[in-house]
Structure formats: C-alpha cells, structure tokens
Design a protein around this motif. Structure first.
Motif, mmCIF file in Angstrom:
data_model
loop_
_atom_site.group_PDB
_atom_site.id
_atom_site.type_symbol
_atom_site.label_atom_id
_atom_site.label_comp_id
_atom_site.label_asym_id
_atom_site.label_seq_id
_atom_site.Cartn_x
_atom_site.Cartn_y
_atom_site.Cartn_z
ATOM 1 N N PRO A 204 0.801 -1.228 0.000
ATOM 2 C CA PRO A 204 0.000 0.000 0.000
ATOM 3 C C PRO A 204 0.833 1.277 0.000
ATOM 4 C CG PRO A 204 -0.913 -1.586 1.545
ATOM 5 C CD PRO A 204 0.381 -2.156 1.053
ATOM 6 N N ASN A 205 1.944 1.291 0.747
ATOM 7 C CA ASN A 205 2.770 2.504 0.786
ATOM 8 C C ASN A 205 3.430 2.763 -0.572
ATOM 9 O OD1 ASN A 205 2.086 2.780 3.441
ATOM 10 N ND2 ASN A 205 3.976 1.887 4.230
ATOM 11 N N ILE A 206 3.869 1.683 -1.247
ATOM 12 C CA ILE A 206 4.464 1.825 -2.580
ATOM 13 C C ILE A 206 3.398 2.276 -3.573
ATOM 14 C CG2 ILE A 206 5.623 0.598 -4.449
ATOM 15 C CD1 ILE A 206 7.369 1.004 -1.970
ATOM 16 N N PHE A 207 2.232 1.674 -3.457
ATOM 17 C CA PHE A 207 1.142 2.027 -4.377
ATOM 18 C C PHE A 207 0.743 3.493 -4.226
ATOM 19 C CE2 PHE A 207 -3.314 2.417 -5.564
ATOM 20 C CZ PHE A 207 -3.312 1.852 -6.832
ATOM 21 N N LYS A 208 0.704 3.958 -2.977
ATOM 22 C CA LYS A 208 0.307 5.343 -2.723
ATOM 23 C C LYS A 208 1.281 6.316 -3.375
ATOM 24 C CE LYS A 208 -1.178 6.238 1.385
ATOM 25 N NZ LYS A 208 -1.225 6.510 2.854
ATOM 26 N N GLU A 209 2.563 5.975 -3.385
ATOM 27 C CA GLU A 209 3.570 6.909 -3.881
ATOM 28 C C GLU A 209 3.933 6.686 -5.347
ATOM 29 O OE1 GLU A 209 7.773 8.822 -2.268
ATOM 30 O OE2 GLU A 209 6.628 7.383 -1.054
ATOM 31 N N TYR A 210 3.932 5.432 -5.776
ATOM 32 C CA TYR A 210 4.418 5.132 -7.135
ATOM 33 C C TYR A 210 3.388 4.403 -7.999
ATOM 34 C CZ TYR A 210 8.872 6.077 -4.811
ATOM 35 O OH TYR A 210 9.884 6.658 -4.093
ATOM 36 N N GLY A 211 2.238 4.092 -7.437
ATOM 37 C CA GLY A 211 1.255 3.337 -8.203
ATOM 38 C C GLY A 211 1.751 1.933 -8.490
ATOM 39 N N GLU A 212 1.465 1.420 -9.691
ATOM 40 C CA GLU A 212 1.848 0.055 -10.063
ATOM 41 C C GLU A 212 3.110 0.028 -10.933
ATOM 42 O OE1 GLU A 212 0.848 -2.541 -8.878
ATOM 43 O OE2 GLU A 212 -1.306 -2.562 -8.445
ATOM 44 N N SER A 213 3.954 1.041 -10.787
ATOM 45 C CA SER A 213 5.135 1.125 -11.651
ATOM 46 C C SER A 213 6.059 -0.075 -11.484
ATOM 47 C CB SER A 213 5.893 2.433 -11.395
ATOM 48 O OG SER A 213 6.310 2.502 -10.037
ATOM 49 N N TYR A 214 6.221 -0.586 -10.261
ATOM 50 C CA TYR A 214 7.113 -1.733 -10.063
ATOM 51 C C TYR A 214 6.543 -2.989 -10.721
ATOM 52 C CZ TYR A 214 9.837 -5.402 -7.763
ATOM 53 O OH TYR A 214 10.633 -6.491 -7.516
ATOM 54 N N ARG A 215 5.248 -3.238 -10.514
ATOM 55 C CA ARG A 215 4.634 -4.417 -11.127
ATOM 56 C C ARG A 215 4.710 -4.316 -12.663
ATOM 57 N NH1 ARG A 215 1.146 -8.081 -9.349
ATOM 58 N NH2 ARG A 215 0.760 -6.876 -7.452
ATOM 59 N N MET A 216 4.439 -3.147 -13.164
ATOM 60 C CA MET A 216 4.492 -2.968 -14.620
ATOM 61 C C MET A 216 5.901 -3.206 -15.160
ATOM 62 S SD MET A 216 1.980 0.348 -14.900
ATOM 63 C CE MET A 216 2.302 0.605 -16.642
#
Length: 761
Positions: A236-248
C-alpha cells in the motif's frame, strides 16, 4: 495448564484485517489461535488506522488508534486500564505507529497498568539514534519480549541491552497443512502437469523478483512447462507513492525476456485458505529478497513450515531457518545462481523431497495451535514477572520497621452504595451495579458497622439514618411464614428466595446480638432484642460451621447484656460443642483446623470459640480457639512478615496447594477482628501486632505493594489479583475496610486506656 487458563482478558495491539499487510495477518492469526485454544478467554484487538482510513473491522476490534494522533494512544491505554485487562500483546514494527520512528506507541505503553508482551517483527542491527532510543524505551516498558529467531534474541541483547531472562523465542506461526503432493492442488490454477515456482507477499522493489525473472530463460530451456507464480498486491505505501510502476516493470521484463507465458501475476491479497492452496501447488518456493537485514519473514515461515523446498537469498531469517540442508541459500541479486539451484532441485527429486520433509517436520512446531500455547505461557510468565517488579518497587516494610497511621473515616462511598432500600451489593468501579440488587449479608454487615461507629463516638444523624435503613432491611428480610431470613433481593425489591443461606442467618443474628449489647439507642436495642429472640432457635437447624460461628459471636454479644437467658446459653453450649467436635475430628499437629479445607471467613471459627470459651469458662473451647487462630494467622503471614490471606482463586485444600490470589478484603477484616478479640482476652501484644499487620494489608503492605483502600471515596477495591488490584468497590469490600478501621480505632482507644492506667499506677 489450569494455571494458564486464569487469563481472562487479553488485548492484541497491531494492524488488523481488512487492512492488507503482514502485521495485520499475523495479529489476526495469533488472536484467533489463542481464542481457539482458550475459548473462555476474552481476546480483543486494538487496531491502528491512518487518519484517512475507515475500515469495517470485525467485532473483536474494540478500539481504533489513529496512527498520527498521540491522544488516541493515551485513550487506548485508559480503555484497557478501565476494563481490567490481564495482558497486552503488542505487535511492533516501526512503520505502523506514528511519531518519529514510531515513538507514539511509547505514550500508550507508559500509561498501561498491566503486563506487556511485545512481539518484535523488526530488529535492526544498525538502528539510527531515534530507532535505538525508541526500541530501548519499548524494551523497558515491556514485561517480556518475543523474538521469532535466535538471531533476533542476540540483537536484542547485544545491541539494545535487553536481558536474556526477559526474552522468549517463539517462531512465526503457520497454518496447519497436510504433507501432500503439489499435484493435488495444481488443477485449481490450471497448471496441472507443470512445475510451479511460487513467490508471494506484498510487492515492493526490495523483493528482488526481477532476478528470478532473469533466471527463468535458462531454467525454461530445460523445463519448458515451468510456471512462475508471483502472488500478491503491491504494498500500500508503494502504491500510494508510485502506483503500479514496479509491477508494470516486472511485466515488461517478462515480455522482453520472452517468458510471458511462463509467468503469472496474481495482483491481489488472498485470504488464508486460498493462500494454502497456492502454497500447496508449489514445487519450489523462492524468496529473492535484496536486503540481509530481515529478521523475520512470514512468507518464508508459511512456505517452509508447509513443507516446501525453499530457495532463498541469505537474509537473516532464511540463514537460520534453512540451515542443516533444510533449504538452499543463493547470493543476493544473482540470477545465474538462482537458475542453477532451481534446475538442480527439479532434476534431483530425492533431494527435493528430503528437503520438503525436513522443513515440514520442523514446521510442526510452528503451527498456530502450538504457537498459541507458547504465547500464553509467555503471558503467564509476564504476569509473574510483573508481580516481582511491583514487589521490588513497593519495598514492603514489616511492622517493626514502620507502623502506618490509621486513616480517617470517610463515608462517601458507603452513602453512594446505599439507597432507600439498603446497601447495594456490587459496584462497577464506584458506580452501584443496580442489576445485582441487595443482600442480607451486606446489610447485616452495614448495620454492624453503624453500631461500632456509635460505640467509638461517630454516630451522627447521617449514620443513625443509615443504621435504621439497614435495620429496616434486616426486618424486611425476615420471612414470617418460614421463620427464616431471606438473603437476595433484586433492584425491584422482589425477593429471589424464601430462605437465605445458612451464613446469612448467622450474620443477621450476629448483627442483632451486637446491637443489643453495644447500642445506646433504646429503640434499636428493643427491636433487636425481640427479633434476636424470635430467630435464635433457628441456629440449631443450620449446618454451616461458619453460620454457627456467626451465631456464637451474636450470642456472646447478647449475653453481655442478657446474661441470664438460659435458651441463649444452651444454644451457645450446643454450637460450641459442635465446633469443638469438628476440630477434634479433623485437626492434627500439622493441620490445626476444623475442616479439611480453608475457604472464606476462616478466622471466625477460631474467634467464636475463643471468646465463647473465655466468657463461659469453657477451657477447651478457649484453647482450641487460640491454638487454631495462631495456626491460621501464621499460615497467612508471608516470609517477610506481611499479611497474605488464602486466595479465593482455588482456596486451600488439605495436602494441596494454597492459592495466593485472589486475595479478598473480607479475609483481612476477619483476621483483624479475631486478633483484636484475642488481644482483649489475653492482653498479649502478639495479637495486637497481628491485627495491625492484617489491617495494613488494606494500605499496601501486601504481595503487590498496592493499597486497596481508596482514600478519595473511602471505599475499598474488591480484590488483590496476581498482577493488579480489582478496581471495583463493592459493598462487602468497602464494609470490610470500614469495619476493620472501626475495630482498629476501638482497640487503639483500649490500649491508650491500658497505658493510662499503667502510668497512673
């Protein structure tokens, strides 16, 4: 195990579902495991929220702490203190609490009044100054600490100066799964006939999944049907700041490597049952984390304990868990090493299954049912440790070192508990608990108190009004048709029975006899005399030895005024003989008592015989009274000289173990009263000193060094538990203190008169 089941109320503090994170899952699993193993224990949760969150929590979440608002931490402590929780179990990780490095949690801990057991999910080996300060203060407030690995225990000792005796190592809990072939579950995910590698957990860049993806082309060249499942939502903290950029970025990498059909991303947070199916389907579980400083991994624990062959980078938890060929360690960020070990394990089925079996066997110690028992054992250690801490703080002194002044009388709470009907039995804190109504036992005690207050010169208009109110209750309790007293009445003034207990009959007669002898109010004396005479014969029909003793105390008082009453004398002789025979049939050199057990109002049996024997010149009764009283007084004296009554949490059976808790105020009162009577008839200061020691139990000379007398209200707390005071101020407790105080004032006045006569001589 019976000792452990005394835990009645446990509060778990941490993140909680539906929040999606590892701490939330852990708190949920731990709480449910303890509740399932100890169903009689109340297990609640205090959950942490960010200010913009509003989760729909299940019913066990009783309080929500706003992560950023320090005031809610303090209110949460009040909530637990006011509700008398036995244990607080805190889940600690710096990031889930507000303040600098999670320092807000310290405001919560420093205000708690019960033992604290802290589970440490993160233990840093190179903390910054603020992290180290917070951790050290957290350790100081915690009664016990739980580390999940031996390395964590070493860090706590060497880096944070925690004492070894304070630390328990309990592994991360895991679900209990059967040891089955992975093929059993593969059809659930349409991967039957394929090798499955699994990584699960919240996605973030430090998980190193890209290095597994880079290893797959080499593996797939030998095992083209292999599938790599990446299970988990983005943190959730990564998603809040970077969205799904890592998964993508991972999906793009899989596409670029030409392995897209061999990789499945499940972008969701799964529940425990579905997670077990994913783990079950895996042939190999892999944790390619990039940071060595991870003391605990829940995902590793789950997969390992469920019997998976595990490949991992050498972070701390993995190094410890996978030693002795229980798994495979590969270097950080090394795709070639990952590929090589995957291929080796898939080719060597014997080695892979041997590794699985070793992991599964060790994992039996990690299943939640077992972990729950280990936690509850730690909770019990914490309670015992808390008592030792309180004893050290209190530095209890013996009577010879310092004698306490008697408190002044304060009747606020007595008046608070009394309405136009009588005194109400129970209270929640200082609030009368109306639903439980009234009883004759307490109204007889309250009436007795007013007579003693009159005797020492404290009968003002208000006390006289109370006296007549309690007398009216005793009068109304008398059932004309049954020629017996009733005991329990509900708040609607409806009697719950036609005949009360034997003890309530005896207590009523004791109060009446005392009024006949000691009151100077002629109307009260005449009323008490008539009701005493009418009800006196019923004593012979009672079977309770304590009821006989109460009756003898009343008869003794009555005969001081009506010494020629032959009926009273005959009943006195009969009841005395019953107690003598009881003593002779049960006592021995080691057990100088009337029964084969010690329960409540014990000293009254001795007191009744010693004063009756003294006044009636029955030497045997007097000697038994003194002998048995001395035995039980010494039995209830601690090693350092303070009063330690038989606890009501188990009492004391002959040849059994003596219960030290829950200590009741009425036990101190009966001892004060009996020892004062022994002093009056013997003039031996041994008995006066023992009376003082028993009285000072109320003032804090006890096992916990905590006062039970409430100087604000004049009331008394209901019990001394193993680790705290019961903060309810019921009628029996408050009357026990006030009666003891009245007895002490009376004997102090008597001693002063002795000393005056001696100095005059």
């Amino acid at each position: 195990m019976a000792e452990l089941q005394k835990l009645k109320k446990i509060a778990f503090v941490g993140n909680y579902p539906p929040r999606k994170c590892g701490i939330a899952t852990f708190t949920y699993d731990l709480r449910n495991a303890v509740k399932n193993q100890y169903p009689q224990t109340e297990c609640i949760v205090l959950a942490l929220n960010d200010k913009d969150q509003d989760f729909e929590y299940p019913s066990e979440v009783r309080f929500v702490i706003n992560k950023q608002d320090i005031n809610t931490y303090q209110k949460a402590a009040d909530f637990l203190n006011f509700n008398n929780f036995d244990i607080v179990c805190l889940q600690h990780e710096y990031g889930i609490f507000g303040g600098k490095e999670g320092s807000h949690i310290l405001a919560f801990l420093r205000n708690l009044r019960m033992p604290i057991v802290t589970t440490l999910h993160t233990i840093l080996n190179e903390p910054n100054p603020d992290q180290k300060r917070v951790m050290r203060e957290l350790i100081s407030y915690s009664t016990r600490l739980i580390a999940m690995t031996e390395k964590g225990k070493i860090f706590l000792k060497e880096i944070y100066n925690a004492t070894e005796e304070k630390i328990d190592v309990i592994p991360h809990g895991i679900p209990d799964m059967p040891f089955v072939d992975p093929n059993f579950y593969k059809d659930r995910f349409n991967v039957e006939g394929k090798y499955v590698i699994l990584t699960f957990g919240l996605l973030s860049p430090n998980k190193g999944i890209e290095y597994v993806l880079k290893a797959l082309p080499k593996v797939i060249s030998e095992f083209p049907d292999l599938v790599y499942i990446v299970l988990g939502a983005t943190h959730p903290n990564i998603f809040k700041e970077y969205g799904e950029s890592y998964r993508m970025s991972l999906e793009r990498l899989a596409h670029d490597l030409g392995i897209k059909k061999n990789v499945i991303f499940y972008n969701r947070f799964v529940d425990a049952e579905e997670l077990k199916e994913f783990i079950g389907a895996a042939d190999i579980y892999i944790t390619p984390y990039l940071n060595k400083a991870q003391i605990t991994s829940g995902t590793l624990s789950y997969s390992f304990g469920c019997g998976k062959a595990v490949i991992s980078t050498p972070y701390w938890h993995a190094e410890e868990l996978l030693s002795d060929s229980r798994g495979v360690i590969v270097p950080f960020a090394d795709s070639d090493a990952i590929a090589e070990e995957i291929i080796n394990l898939l080719k060597d089925e014997t080695r892979r299954h041997s590794m699985r079996k070793k992991a599964y066997m060790l994992g039996r110690e990690m299943v939640w049912n077992n972990v729950a028992h280990l936690y509850v054992e730690t909770f019990q250690k914490a309670r015992i440790q808390r008592i030792e801490i309180l004893n050290n703080i209190s530095s209890v002194k013996t009577l010879n070192e310092q004698s306490m002044e008697l408190p002044t009388f304060k009747f606020n709470h007595l008046i608070n508990l009394t309405d136009s009907t009588g005194i109400i039995q129970h209270a929640r804190f200082t609030i009368p608990h109306l639903i439980e109504g009234y009883c004759l036992d307490d109204n007889a005690r309250a009436f007795l108190l007013t007579i003693l207050l009159e005797e020492i010169g404290l009968m003002d208009e208000q006390i006289e009004l109370l006296a007549k109110r309690y007398a009216a209750f005793i009068q109304y309790a008398f059932n004309e048709k049954k020629n017996r007293f009733r005991n329990f009445m509900d708040f609607n003034r409806k009697w719950k029975e036609d005949i009360g207990s034997d003890d309530s009959q005896g207590r009523a007669l004791w109060a009446l006899g005392t009024c006949v002898n000691r009151s100077k109010k002629r109307d009260l004396q005449m009323w008490a005399t008539q009701l005493f005479n009418r009800t006196l014969p019923l004593l012979l029909e009672l079977t309770s030895p304590r009821a006989w003793a109460f009756g003898l105390l009343g008869i003794h008082e009555y005969l001081q005024k009506m010494s020629g009453d032959r009926v009273a004398i005959q009943i006195q002789e009969t009841l005395s003989q019953r107690l003598i025979e009881l003593y002779e049939n049960n006592s021995s050199d080691e057990w100088k008592w009337f029964e084969n057990y010690l329960v409540y109002d014990n000293a009254r049996l001795s007191q009744a015989l010693l004063i009756t024997g003294n006044s009636s010149q029955n030497q045997k009764a007097f000697e038994i009274g003194i002998e048995s009283l001395k035995w039980i007084v010494e039995l209830q004296t601690s090693e350092t000289g303070y009063f330690r009554p038989i606890g009501s949490d188990g009492w004391y059976n002959r040849n059994g173990s003596k219960a030290d808790f829950d200590q009741q105020p009425i036990a101190a009162y009966e001892t004060v009263s009996a020892c004062i009577d022994a002093f009056k008839v013997t003039e031996d200061y041994y008995w006066y000193n023992k009376a003082r020691i028993a009285f000072e139990w109320f003032l804090g000379r006890n096992d916990l060094g905590l006062a039970l007398y409430d100087p604000i209200t004049g009331g008394c707390y209901d019990a001394l538990h193993v680790d705290r005071v019961n903060l309810n101020e019921g009628a029996e407790s408050t009357l026990s203190f006030l009666l003891s105080l009245a007895e002490m004032h009376r004997i102090e006045n008597l001693i002063k008169s002795y000393e005056h006569v001696k100095s005059y001589d």
